[in-house]
Write a protein that holds these residues in place. Structure first.
Motif, short mmCIF file in Angstrom:
data_model
loop_
_atom_site.label_atom_id
_atom_site.label_comp_id
_atom_site.label_asym_id
_atom_site.label_seq_id
_atom_site.Cartn_x
_atom_site.Cartn_y
_atom_site.Cartn_z
N GLU A 217 0.84 -0.80 -0.35
CA GLU A 217 0.14 0.17 -0.25
C GLU A 217 1.22 1.48 0.18
O GLU A 217 0.53 2.42 0.45
CB GLU A 217 -0.94 0.14 1.24
CG GLU A 217 -2.32 -0.87 1.22
CD GLU A 217 -2.99 -0.73 2.39
OE1 GLU A 217 -3.75 -1.23 2.29
OE2 GLU A 217 -2.83 0.28 3.14
N THR A 218 2.00 1.29 -0.36
CA THR A 218 3.26 2.40 -0.39
C THR A 218 2.32 3.47 -1.32
O THR A 218 2.82 4.86 -1.39
CB THR A 218 4.83 2.30 -0.97
OG1 THR A 218 4.33 1.53 -1.66
CG2 THR A 218 5.13 1.29 -0.04
N LEU A 219 1.75 2.83 -2.64
CA LEU A 219 1.05 4.35 -3.36
C LEU A 219 -0.06 4.94 -2.37
O LEU A 219 -0.73 5.66 -3.56
CB LEU A 219 1.15 3.79 -4.70
CG LEU A 219 2.42 3.47 -5.35
CD1 LEU A 219 2.36 2.96 -6.49
CD2 LEU A 219 2.87 4.86 -5.72
N LEU A 220 -0.57 4.01 -1.72
CA LEU A 220 -2.00 4.47 -1.75
C LEU A 220 -2.28 5.41 0.30
O LEU A 220 -3.16 6.36 -0.52
CB LEU A 220 -2.56 3.41 -0.61
CG LEU A 220 -4.52 3.35 -0.20
CD1 LEU A 220 -5.52 3.79 -2.10
CD2 LEU A 220 -4.60 1.48 0.17
N GLU A 221 -1.05 5.91 0.59
CA GLU A 221 -1.59 6.83 1.15
C GLU A 221 -2.17 8.42 0.71
O GLU A 221 -2.39 9.36 1.37
CB GLU A 221 -0.28 7.19 2.69
CG GLU A 221 -1.06 8.04 3.71
CD GLU A 221 0.65 7.12 4.69
OE1 GLU A 221 0.48 7.95 5.98
OE2 GLU A 221 1.06 7.07 4.27
N MET A 241 -0.93 -12.79 6.00
CA MET A 241 -1.61 -10.68 5.73
C MET A 241 0.16 -9.91 5.47
O MET A 241 0.13 -10.32 7.11
CB MET A 241 -2.48 -10.56 5.66
CG MET A 241 -2.48 -9.48 5.32
SD MET A 241 -4.42 -8.44 5.51
CE MET A 241 -4.68 -7.22 4.43
N PHE A 242 0.91 -9.91 4.56
CA PHE A 242 1.54 -8.82 5.05
C PHE A 242 1.46 -7.74 4.63
O PHE A 242 1.66 -7.76 3.58
CB PHE A 242 3.47 -9.41 5.20
CG PHE A 242 4.11 -8.17 5.71
CD1 PHE A 242 4.32 -7.93 6.46
CD2 PHE A 242 5.12 -8.34 4.30
CE1 PHE A 242 5.56 -7.18 7.36
CE2 PHE A 242 6.66 -6.77 4.73
CZ PHE A 242 6.22 -6.69 6.23
N LEU A 243 1.24 -6.52 4.93
CA LEU A 243 1.37 -4.88 4.62
C LEU A 243 1.86 -4.33 4.44
O LEU A 243 2.54 -4.12 5.91
CB LEU A 243 0.11 -4.63 4.49
CG LEU A 243 -0.59 -3.06 4.02
CD1 LEU A 243 -2.28 -3.52 4.31
CD2 LEU A 243 -0.20 -2.15 4.95
N ILE A 244 2.97 -4.05 3.44
CA ILE A 244 3.98 -2.89 3.50
C ILE A 244 3.35 -0.84 3.45
O ILE A 244 2.69 -0.87 2.32
CB ILE A 244 4.64 -2.81 2.65
CG1 ILE A 244 4.92 -3.24 1.08
CG2 ILE A 244 5.60 -4.35 3.37
CD1 ILE A 244 6.50 -3.30 0.81
N ARG A 245 3.86 -0.32 3.76
CA ARG A 245 3.76 1.11 4.06
C ARG A 245 4.83 2.11 3.54
O ARG A 245 6.05 1.60 3.57
CB ARG A 245 2.35 2.07 4.44
CG ARG A 245 1.29 1.85 4.25
CD ARG A 245 0.48 2.75 4.61
NE ARG A 245 -0.67 2.21 4.15
CZ ARG A 245 -2.05 3.06 4.12
NH1 ARG A 245 -1.43 3.95 4.61
NH2 ARG A 245 -3.03 3.11 3.37
N SER A 246 5.19 2.90 3.21
CA SER A 246 6.22 3.74 3.58
C SER A 246 6.20 5.38 2.80
O SER A 246 5.52 6.23 2.97
CB SER A 246 7.44 3.53 2.08
OG SER A 246 7.78 4.09 1.35
N PHE A 247 7.72 6.23 4.42
CA PHE A 247 7.79 7.19 3.87
C PHE A 247 7.94 8.27 2.64
O PHE A 247 7.47 8.83 2.60
CB PHE A 247 8.64 7.41 5.00
CG PHE A 247 8.57 7.92 6.35
CD1 PHE A 247 8.09 8.68 7.16
CD2 PHE A 247 8.28 6.25 6.77
CE1 PHE A 247 8.01 8.41 9.18
CE2 PHE A 247 8.01 6.49 8.69
CZ PHE A 247 7.84 7.35 9.20
#
Length: 400
Positions: A217-221, A241-247
């Motif tokens: 979901e790095t492009l979702l925010e 389930m494993f979910l990622i995001r990013s600064f």
């Protein structure tokens, strides 16, 4: 068994074992794991190095840039670099936990989301495991899985359906040999998004089949649909389930590597066991915690602008190009260029002549080599981009 017969079975006498029996030195290539021998580095956007005065429309980061106080946060954090960083990253995890209202024990952090993309198969994928991957999608997933010896199975997305993920079809691709399935939401490079209900349909059916789901979901925010689509609050109750995001995207700071992931406490136990020690430096931990706690309005401001600018750019592109450009679900366009009589690579070259860098999508494979990806930025920058595109299209039409 005769030596010659053994050598034939090991590769006509050219195997490492055969060469050693003959007293011949092995090559470096023969010492390398088979998975690594044929690996090629993935290619990405944002490759501005070597160009002067180029506006980068190839990478999808916050168009407002980094928060104004970023330099202040870095200065404040720089005074404690003499000590090893906190290996638990407790302050950063606490800030992320507070922002998302989840337990800190459900969070792992990494040197950008790229480290977590690599860590997941290091922990969960063994040589020969079957991994199902939509195509096209972000190339780092497949790279990390192949590095661990996974057996990759592409799940092609239909061009005639706008490259949208059909969850039912993706579920049908899972069988008893499947170890993991990947999903990027919104998908890179095509900019298509599916809703939370569809994502969780995949997660739950994958769970019944004992299949892990990697969700990016790095492009979702930076999307106005973030709160309606995100599955962050589903991870605690789904241990497949494993979910990622990013600064990187939300705070426009690819040069500071901070990514984070969510999973059940049991998933996190093994992700933490497998990660690199001191993977997040003191600078990243302190700066990341302050950004997460103090700069959410910066992200919300960008989202409000992107909603309007995406619509305006879509309208203007319809005047510049002699065909319809799909309106993206996200804040970047996946634009067909083959009607102009050029490939993705040729269109990139034409835009570079106008001092604009767009993404050459050839690395995603066919049919993406007939599309270009470019992002949405501020109104002033977008005006310049649209002018550059108008000029490039006119020159291509005249054969100049």
């Amino acid at each position: 068994m005769e030596g010659s017969e053994m050598e034939q079975r090991e590769g006509c006498g050219d195997s490492r074992a055969g060469r050693k029996r003959k007293g011949l030195a092995t090559s470096v290539e023969e010492r390398v794991r088979p998975e690594v021998r044929s690996m090629a580095r993935p290619r990405h956007g944002g490759d501005v190095w070597g160009y002067n005065g180029i506006e980068d429309y190839s990478s999808n980061v916050n168009p407002l840039g980094a928060p104004e106080r970023l330099a202040e946060y870095i200065r404040d954090a720089a005074g404690d670099l003499i000590n090893y960083p906190d290996d638990t990253a407790s302050g950063l995890k606490g800030a992320i936990a507070s922002r998302y209202d989840v337990p800190a024990g459900s969070i792992v952090v990494g040197a950008g989301s790229a480290e977590l993309i690599r860590l997941f198969p290091e922990v969960f994928i063994s040589p020969g495991d079957k991994v199902v991957m939509p195509k096209p999608t972000f190339s780092e997933y497949g790279f990390a899985c192949r590095l661990m010896g996974a057996r990759m199975v592409d799940h092609p997305l239909r061009e005639e359906d706008g490259f949208r993920v059909d969850v039912g079809s993706l579920i049908n691709a899972l069988d008893r040999e499947t170890k993991a399935v990947y999903l990027c939401n919104p998908n890179n490079p095509v900019g298509r998004m599916i809703g939370r209900r569809e994502v969780m349909e995949l997660v739950e059916e994958a769970g019944r089949r004992d299949v892990m789901v990697f969700l990016d979901e790095t492009l979702l925010e930076l999307s106005e649909r973030d709160q309606d689509v995100t599955c962050v609050h589903e991870v605690e109750s789904h241990d497949n389930m494993f979910l990622i995001r990013s600064f990187t995207k939300s705070f426009a700071m690819p040069g500071l590597r901070i990514g984070y992931g969510f999973g059940s406490k049991e998933v996190m136990r093994f992700m933490e066991a497998g990660r690199l020690s001191w993977n997040i430096g003191t600078l990243e931990q302190r700066v990341g915690a302050r950004l997460m706690s103090e700069e959410q309005e910066h992200v919300r401001k960008a989202v409000r602008m992107l909603v309007d600018e995406k619509k305006r750019m879509h309208s203007e592109l319809s005047r510049i190009l002699p065909y319809r450009v799909p309106l993206p679900d996200s804040y970047f366009f996946f634009c067909p260029v083959h009607p102009l009589g050029v490939s993705s690579r040729q269109f990139r070259a034409a835009m570079l002549e106008e001092r604009m860098l767009v993404r050459d999508c050839s690395s995603f494979g066919a049919p993406c080599d007939r599309y270009s990806r470019f992002c949405v930025k501020t109104p002033e920058r977008n005006e310049a981009f649209l002018g550059a595109m108008r000029s490039a299209v006119e020159k291509l039409g005249t054969g100049r």
